[in-house]
Each structure stands twice: as structure tokens, then as C-alpha cells.
Design an enzyme around this catalytic site. Structure first.
Site, short mmCIF file in Angstrom:
data_model
loop_
_atom_site.label_atom_id
_atom_site.label_comp_id
_atom_site.label_asym_id
_atom_site.label_seq_id
_atom_site.Cartn_x
_atom_site.Cartn_y
_atom_site.Cartn_z
N HIS A 254 3.60 -2.37 3.26
CA HIS A 254 3.68 -0.99 2.78
C HIS A 254 5.02 -0.78 2.08
O HIS A 254 6.03 -1.36 2.47
CB HIS A 254 3.52 0.00 3.93
CG HIS A 254 2.15 -0.03 4.55
ND1 HIS A 254 1.78 -0.98 5.48
CD2 HIS A 254 1.06 0.75 4.36
CE1 HIS A 254 0.53 -0.78 5.84
NE2 HIS A 254 0.07 0.26 5.18
N ASP B 83 0.83 -1.21 0.00
CA ASP B 83 0.00 0.00 0.00
C ASP B 83 0.87 1.26 0.00
O ASP B 83 2.03 1.24 0.40
CB ASP B 83 -0.90 0.02 1.23
CG ASP B 83 -2.07 -0.94 1.12
OD1 ASP B 83 -2.13 -1.69 0.13
OD2 ASP B 83 -2.93 -0.93 2.02
#
Length: 413
Positions: free
Chosen positions: A366, A221
Site C-alpha cells: 500500500h 494499492d
């Protein structure tokens, strides 16, 4: 017959390897203040370069490594954002950074107007560039007249087509948070339970892949980040692993060359809204704008339609579901969220990843966390030892469709 299918699904799920519950769907509280995730720790400061002689406009130059290459990012604040002056300053800074640390493979730079700078999530920079050492000479030869000859530079057009600035959320994706009536919340939980058993896309939502298929989706992400993107892409390239990057539209707009690198390496691009905002309290027109604006940026960069969407913080609502359905997209959730954004010790992050890895799983990481890049090679090797191939969301979704089609043909015969 339905009982037999249910039994087979449960049996195949039991054989799929280490089990862990999917994240609970909890109700989102309207108007809730921005939370701080439990256990969140400040990130360890990155090493910085001291330029000699110093350049007044340079605020900091940080660098990091993935064990194979080193990359630096220079933050520059200028008072006069004229393109010619910014380009000259960028060329001066990049050249001096390379001279200061000869081991660097790449220098990336973000130039902001001093009066506008408010951090990475604030108003956009005026100029950005990525300069691999092999492209330094070409970068130094640039002039305002031939900027288009260099494909790793972005100049802010100063347009306002993406609406007013919105404060991004830094909320972690831990539980799926649904804002709706008790009846709607119950329906979401039932659909998630069904998806956990059978896998595949359920009502434009993707909670879990087929637990009988030795495949899991690897997702990142908040991409792209100007320091960590090249390190992460290099790590995945060396391992021969493809992943899905859920990109924030404004990040992709400012660093389009990293998105192109992702596509060139065979990775998949997903939508993480334009501003990285919580959607559950927003009206339909705003939700539509957030998702469509990001789609427009990503499709313009990649030349491909965007099929998959992940809401920031895991927050969604009936309105979000309606918009996603109308856009013919699929919301992608996760099964494995080790909380890497909490800046965990490497051993803690590794243990969490190992504990939740399973067939049909969806791993959430992430792209802007150094510890994630550091532990990723070991995690990739662990998946290989367990016989689980890591790939993209689309691969995981298609593996279920292929199996369903094959079973359908067998039944007909």
C-alpha cells in the site's frame, strides 16, 4: 502431449525459487458486517509541527521521511470556501510550514470546508496543492486569475457527476473473496490452480506470472496519498524500479499531480474503483459506475487507457467478472500480501516479504504505510540478490505472452 506440457509447467514452477501458496479463494458472505483484520494495530503517530504564531484554521501538520527527503502535509479547515480566501490561506500555511522546518523538501496541503470534513475518506476537500521547495516562489505568486499556471494545485469544481458519497471499505486484501454459487466458486478455484502452474492471464484474471521468468510485479494499492506519495515515488526513483499503482478514483481526482508524477516516472496506473467500496454485493450498474468513473478520472489525467483492475478487499463476483470483461480489462490479484496495512513492525514486514518473494509473483503493498516505505529499499535489494527483477503488472503479463509466442514459433518449425 498435454501431460508433457503439464509436467514441464510443474518442473519450471519448482525451479522458480521460494514457494508460497496463492491466497485461497473463499466465499464472500452476503450482508457481512465490515470486518476488522486480525492483528491490525493502530499506526504509530507521526511527528507534528507546531506553528508559531498558530494559524487557527490549521488542524495539524504531519511530516515524515524516507531517509532522503522530508515531506509535510497540512490539514486546513475553513469556514468560507471562496477560492480567493482558500488560496491565500494555503499560501500562508505553506510558507509558515517551510519556515518552521527548513529541512522539508515539500509541503502538501488539503483545505476542507469545516462543516464537511469527515476524515480522508469523507467528502472531498475544496482545494489541494503540492509545493516542492523549488516551486514555493511560484506558488506564492498565484492569484485566482492565474491558477492554471501552477500544475500542482486542484480546485474542487463542486460537480456531482460521480454520484452520492459512499462509505469506503478499510478491509485488507488477504484472501480473494468470491460471491457466487458453489459451482462458480469451484470454477474460480480450478482456474486459480491452473494459473499458478502456467502463469499468465486466465479468463480476464491475472493470478500469477510465469514462474520460469525472473520477474515479479510490484504493486501499490489505494494511491495517491498526499503525504506518502512523494516519499514513495522518491524511493522508487532512487532505486530505478517501476511499479503499478492501483489508484482510488476519488484520490486521483483530488491529487492529480501525484498521478502525473507516477506516469512521468514510468510507473503504470491501475483502477481500484472510484470510492474504494466492496463490489461483491453491488448490482451491475453500480459496479460499472465504480470502475468506469475511476477510469474516466485516470484517463483524463494520464491520457492513457486503463487496462488493469484490482477489487478492494479482493472481493469479486460473477457480476464483477462480467463488467471487467465487457470493459476489456483484466483483474489483477496477488501472490505476496505481507499485510503491511496492519502497521506491522519493520522486521515482521521484511520477513513476510522475503518468505513469499518468487518469480512470476505479484507483490501487494500500500502506498499509504510509512513502514512499507522504510523497508522497501532492503526488499528491492533482496529481489536483486535473488535475481528477480521487480516491474509493472503489464511487464509481467507481456513476459508470459512473449514466451508463449516464442514457444509457438518453435513448435511450428
Amino acid at each position: 502431449m498435454p501431460f508433457i506440457l503439464f509436467f514441464l509447467a510443474v518442473f519450471s514452477f519448482a525451479l522458480a525459487g521460494p514457494l508460497a501458496p496463492l491466497p485461497d479463494i473463499v466465499p464472500a458472505v452476503p450482508g457481512e458486517a465490515q470486518p476488522t483484520a486480525p492483528g491490525t494495530r493502530p499506526a504509530q503517530p507521526l511527528p507534528q509541527l507546531e506553528l508559531t504564531p498558530p494559524i487557527p484554521e490549521v488542524q495539524k501538520v504531519e511530516y515524515a521521511s524516507n531517509g532522503f527527503i522530508e515531506v509535510a502535509h497540512a490539514l486546513v479547515l475553513v469556514s468560507d470556501p471562496q477560492p480567493t480566501l482558500m488560496l491565500r490561506k494555503a499560501q500562508q500555511v505553506v510558507a509558515q510550514v517551510f519556515l518552521t522546518r527548513p529541512s522539508l523538501s515539500e509541503v502538501d496541503i488539503s483545505v476542507y470546508r469545516r462543516e464537511e470534513y469527515a476524515g480522508f475518506g469523507g467528502p472531498l476537500p475544496r482545494l489541494t496543492a503540492s509545493v516542492p521547495r523549488t516551486r514555493l516562489e511560484a506558488f506564492q505568486r498565484l492569484t485566482p486569475a492565474n491558477l492554471k499556471s501552477y500544475d500542482r494545485l486542484w480546485l474542487n469544481p463542486r460537480d456531482q457527476i460521480y454520484g452520492p458519497f459512499r462509505t469506503p471499505t478499510d478491509e485488507l486484501e488477504t484472501n480473494l473473496q468470491f460471491q457466487g454459487s458453489p459451482v462458480q466458486l469451484k470454477a474460480q478455484r480450478l482456474e486459480q490452480a491452473a494459473a499458478a502452474l502456467q502463469g499468465g492471464v486466465v479468463g480476464s484474471r491475472f493470478y500469477h506470472g510465469d514462474p520460469a521468468v525472473p520477474l515479479a510485479a510490484l504493486t501499490f494499492d489505494d494511491a495517491p496519498h498526499p503525504l506518502y506519495a512523494p516519499l514513495l515515488l522518491d524511493t522508487l526513483r532512487r532505486a530505478g524500479v517501476k511499479a503499478t499503482f492501483f489508484c482510488i478514483g476519488r484520490n486521483a481526482l483530488v491529487y492529480p499531480y501525484f498521478v502525473r508524477d507516477m506516469v512521468r516516472d514510468g510507473h503504470e496506473i491501475g483502477n481500484h474503483t472510484f470510492h474504494h467500496v466492496r463490489l461483491n454485493n453491488l448490482d451491475k450498474s453500480t459496479v460499472l459506475m465504480e470502475i468506469q468513473s475511476a477510469n474516466q478520472v485516470l484517463e483524463r489525467i494520464t491520457g492513457r487507457p486503463v487496462r488493469y483492475f484490482r477489487p478492494p478487499g479482493g472481493r469479486f463476483s460473477p457480476t464483477v467478472l462480467e463488467v471487467v470483461r465487457e470493459l476489456n480489462m483484466t483483474i489483477v490479484f496477488w501472490t505476496d500480501d505481507p499485510g503491511d496495512f496492519q502497521n506491522l513492525p519493520d522486521t515482521t514486514l521484511e520477513n513476510r516479504l522475503e518468505r513469499k518473494l518468487r518469480r512470476g509473483g505479484i507483490v501487494l503493498l500500500h502506498d499509504n504505510v510509512l513502514s512499507t516505505i522504510e523497508v522497501l529499499p532492503d526488499f528491492l535489494r533482496l529481489a536483486e540478490r535473488r535475481g528477480i527483477r521487480l516491474g509493472t503488472v503489464d511487464e509481467l503479463a507481456r513476459s508470459h505472452l512473449s514466451k508463449t509466442s516464442a514457444e509457438s514459433l518453435t513448435t511450428r518449425k
